[in-house]
Design a protein around this motif. Sequence first.
Motif, mmCIF file in Angstrom:
data_model
loop_
_atom_site.group_PDB
_atom_site.id
_atom_site.type_symbol
_atom_site.label_atom_id
_atom_site.label_comp_id
_atom_site.label_asym_id
_atom_site.label_seq_id
_atom_site.Cartn_x
_atom_site.Cartn_y
_atom_site.Cartn_z
ATOM 1 N N ARG A 141 0.602 -0.897 -0.350
ATOM 2 C CA ARG A 141 -0.326 0.159 0.060
ATOM 3 C C ARG A 141 0.702 1.362 0.067
ATOM 4 O O ARG A 141 0.743 1.731 -0.722
ATOM 5 N N THR A 144 2.553 1.533 -3.805
ATOM 6 C CA THR A 144 1.437 2.362 -4.051
ATOM 7 C C THR A 144 1.078 3.907 -3.829
ATOM 8 O O THR A 144 1.309 4.384 -5.015
ATOM 9 N N GLN A 145 1.086 3.831 -2.522
ATOM 10 C CA GLN A 145 0.406 5.012 -2.888
ATOM 11 C C GLN A 145 1.405 6.542 -3.318
ATOM 12 O O GLN A 145 1.345 7.250 -2.946
#
Length: 368
Positions: A141, A144-145
């Motif tokens: 996460r 990706t962020q």
Amino acid sequence: MRPADAAGRLAVVFYIRELKGLRDYTMAQGYSGNWLRYLRFGVFICLTCAALCLADAGRALTRAELYQATAPVANPSEAARSAAFTAALRIVLVRVTGRRTADEDPALALLVNNAARYVQQYRAAPDNQLWVAFDGAAIERWLTQNGQPLWGRERPATFIWLAVQSGPQPGTVVTADDTSELKMALDSAAGVRGVPLRWPTAPELQQNHLDYGALVGASPSTLADLGHRLRGEGTLIGHATNATLAAGVHWTFLFQDRSSEFSGAVEGVNRAADTYAGIFAVSGTLGAVDIEVTGVSDIADYALVQGYLESLTFIAHVGVEELNGDTVRFRLTTRGGLEPLQHALALNGRLQPIAAGDNGVQRFQLRR
């Protein structure tokens, strides 16, 4: 339509087809709530079985394996343990971003400096090492962020042919049982980069009439074909001056339509990893991609396809849009668009690309 409803209704369609021998039912027809409950459970069981069947088909590393590493720990103190967490996370980031220099990338400093926050398990390992397992989902996460590449479980197995000179004696071919310094270094480098290696066994060499002379004289394409038959997707062919880490090694690397040559003891593994990461590591925001899969004739086929698509790291969601005959249209929520998907499907070979339909949607044929 919710994914659970789509899956349940699709299951009912397949059930009715098998029960009555008909093939003209569509998703628009009504179904009872009880049927949906029972058949959703059946789809869940099929998906679970499909995931187990596909685990070896892709020969990919699990998320748990990708996010584990060992690092030196100086002493039992909290400060030494924290330093080991940081060192272990640096190793993991090289593996999951696909970049050799990820451990020194300033863009990842915030993540690295908070390594302890992502630790799920740790324990002492031999030779003053600490084994650490990180929260893979949380790290994915974060990457990706923050717009960082993510190379997940799409890891081609690389078959490695290594011929070693032995001075005045006949040369040797390194096998899976070899314990030389060079082989151990190559295995270690492959572990750091997350590249599964396959070495020939002594019986395989004998069965294929391969000794040092035959290996040196064989063409790269011949060795690549043989490596594919022995369950390798990529092929590394090396010629080493000796079996130590100081050896001079010339490598030829072949994968799909790519071919390259380079030198260096462990450079073969690193260049293979660089190539794979350039193909399979993805970044960017989520977007929708529609594909159609033909040859889906029953619940087991549907479970096989959906389970496989859901196993791909860069796909966040798999939805069913339409059923027409033996063709299912899936809507995928994915990163990187259609190209990474095509590369991943080519690696597994379960879904073969065919000509797009009149609607322009990319189509694939299920291969059993």
